[in-house]
Design a protein around this motif. Structure first.
Motif, mmCIF file in Angstrom:
data_model
loop_
_atom_site.group_PDB
_atom_site.id
_atom_site.type_symbol
_atom_site.label_atom_id
_atom_site.label_comp_id
_atom_site.label_asym_id
_atom_site.label_seq_id
_atom_site.Cartn_x
_atom_site.Cartn_y
_atom_site.Cartn_z
ATOM 1 N N ALA A 1 -4.665 4.016 10.259
ATOM 2 C CA ALA A 1 -5.987 3.376 10.190
ATOM 3 C C ALA A 1 -6.091 2.477 8.961
ATOM 4 C CB ALA A 1 -7.089 4.431 10.182
ATOM 5 N N SER A 2 -5.584 2.944 7.824
ATOM 6 C CA SER A 2 -5.635 2.142 6.582
ATOM 7 C C SER A 2 -4.826 0.860 6.715
ATOM 8 C CB SER A 2 -5.093 2.953 5.403
ATOM 9 O OG SER A 2 -5.943 4.022 5.110
ATOM 10 N N VAL A 3 -3.632 0.965 7.274
ATOM 11 C CA VAL A 3 -2.775 -0.213 7.449
ATOM 12 C C VAL A 3 -3.412 -1.172 8.450
ATOM 13 C CG1 VAL A 3 -0.524 -0.986 8.314
ATOM 14 C CG2 VAL A 3 -0.658 0.976 6.767
ATOM 15 N N SER B 1 -0.458 4.374 -1.790
ATOM 16 C CA SER B 1 -1.694 4.980 -1.296
ATOM 17 C C SER B 1 -1.541 5.639 0.074
ATOM 18 C CB SER B 1 -2.809 3.937 -1.235
ATOM 19 O OG SER B 1 -2.494 2.946 -0.274
ATOM 20 N N LEU B 2 -0.383 5.513 0.691
ATOM 21 C CA LEU B 2 -0.157 6.107 2.005
ATOM 22 C C LEU B 2 0.373 7.527 1.845
ATOM 23 C CD1 LEU B 2 1.482 3.051 3.801
ATOM 24 C CD2 LEU B 2 -0.893 3.828 3.964
ATOM 25 N N SER C 1 0.817 -1.221 0.000
ATOM 26 C CA SER C 1 0.000 0.000 0.000
ATOM 27 C C SER C 1 0.851 1.272 0.000
ATOM 28 C CB SER C 1 -0.945 -0.003 1.199
ATOM 29 O OG SER C 1 -0.234 -0.184 2.396
ATOM 30 N N ARG D 1 -9.860 6.928 12.496
ATOM 31 C CA ARG D 1 -10.256 7.796 11.373
ATOM 32 C C ARG D 1 -11.039 9.017 11.880
ATOM 33 N NH1 ARG D 1 -8.989 6.193 6.525
ATOM 34 N NH2 ARG D 1 -8.643 3.996 6.081
ATOM 35 N N GLU E 1 -6.628 -1.521 9.132
ATOM 36 C CA GLU E 1 -7.764 -2.164 8.467
ATOM 37 C C GLU E 1 -7.287 -3.278 7.529
ATOM 38 O OE1 GLU E 1 -10.827 1.642 8.385
ATOM 39 O OE2 GLU E 1 -9.449 1.336 6.721
ATOM 40 N N ALA E 2 -6.225 -3.009 6.790
ATOM 41 C CA ALA E 2 -5.680 -4.023 5.878
ATOM 42 C C ALA E 2 -5.164 -5.232 6.660
ATOM 43 C CB ALA E 2 -4.575 -3.414 5.024
ATOM 44 N N ARG F 1 -4.668 8.695 9.384
ATOM 45 C CA ARG F 1 -5.387 7.992 8.306
ATOM 46 C C ARG F 1 -4.554 6.829 7.777
ATOM 47 N NH1 ARG F 1 -6.390 13.200 5.585
ATOM 48 N NH2 ARG F 1 -8.136 14.096 6.677
ATOM 49 N N ASP F 2 -3.248 7.046 7.605
ATOM 50 C CA ASP F 2 -2.373 5.975 7.130
ATOM 51 C C ASP F 2 -2.365 4.803 8.109
ATOM 52 O OD1 ASP F 2 -1.720 7.435 4.891
ATOM 53 O OD2 ASP F 2 0.404 7.720 5.417
ATOM 54 N N PRO G 1 -9.842 0.925 14.096
ATOM 55 C CA PRO G 1 -9.523 1.805 12.964
ATOM 56 C C PRO G 1 -10.563 2.898 12.718
ATOM 57 C CG PRO G 1 -9.078 -0.473 12.370
ATOM 58 C CD PRO G 1 -9.771 -0.495 13.703
#
Length: 184
Positions: free
Chosen positions: A157-159, A103-104, A100, A138, A161-162, A154-155, A134
């Protein structure tokens, strides 16, 4: 040979319609297993106890798909699914960071740097220990005034969630294991 009857209905209507069949099977001494979505297991157990007018469900099982999978694995000699230790979690986070990277917004440039996955694992563990998730992170990001802080949160949280998505369904009970700071 055991008989298996599979009935499928819309959520919310299933148990009241099945109560007579479940009672008849229990009276005949046949084992009963009711397969329901994970989030409905406790409510289904309560509805069965109330609907059957029994003090408990010693001869009736309410199972989620993940719990059924675990039971089948155990019966087949496969045993429970493996757990994830801190090193495995860091390896998973490293893979997610690399995949990712583009996208980070904040951590993209440093996604492959040594130590980032370790630090992110510790951060996520601290957040888990404090009961956060997460979605909470956010929301917290949106309340920050600094763009850099928002991007970092946000980064993460995204990681996170993944990571949860990658681990979902691979562990007993279907839950994503939490790895607090005191574990390892």
């Amino acid at each position: 040979m055991n008989e298996i009857t599979i009935l499928s209905m819309r959520t919310g209507r299933t148990l009241p319609l099945l109560m007579d069949r479940i009672a008849a099977s229990r009276s005949a001494g046949r084992p009963v297993a009711v397969l329901v979505p994970e989030q409905y297991t406790l409510q289904a157990e309560q509805e069965l106890i109330e609907g059957l007018r029994v003090p408990g469900l010693m001869d009736t099982q309410v199972l989620s798909p993940a719990r059924l999978t675990l039971r089948v694995r155990e019966a087949a000699g496969g045993g429970p699914l493996p757990s994830l230790n801190e090193r495995g979690r860091v390896m998973l986070l490293s893979r997610i960071l690399m995949k990712s990277q583009k996208s980070l917004a904040c951590y993209g440039a440093s996604a492959t740097r040594p130590g980032l996955a370790d630090r992110m694992s510790q951060t996520i563990a601290e957040l888990e220990d404090s009961g956060r998730n997460p979605a909470w992170l956010r929301e917290a990001a949106e309340k920050q005034s600094g763009a850099l802080t928002q991007a970092k949160l946000r980064d993460i949280a995204s990681v996170w969630e993944a990571m949860e998505e990658a681990m979902r369904g691979r562990f007993p009970g279907g839950d994503v294991p939490k790895l607090g700071l005191g574990q390892g």
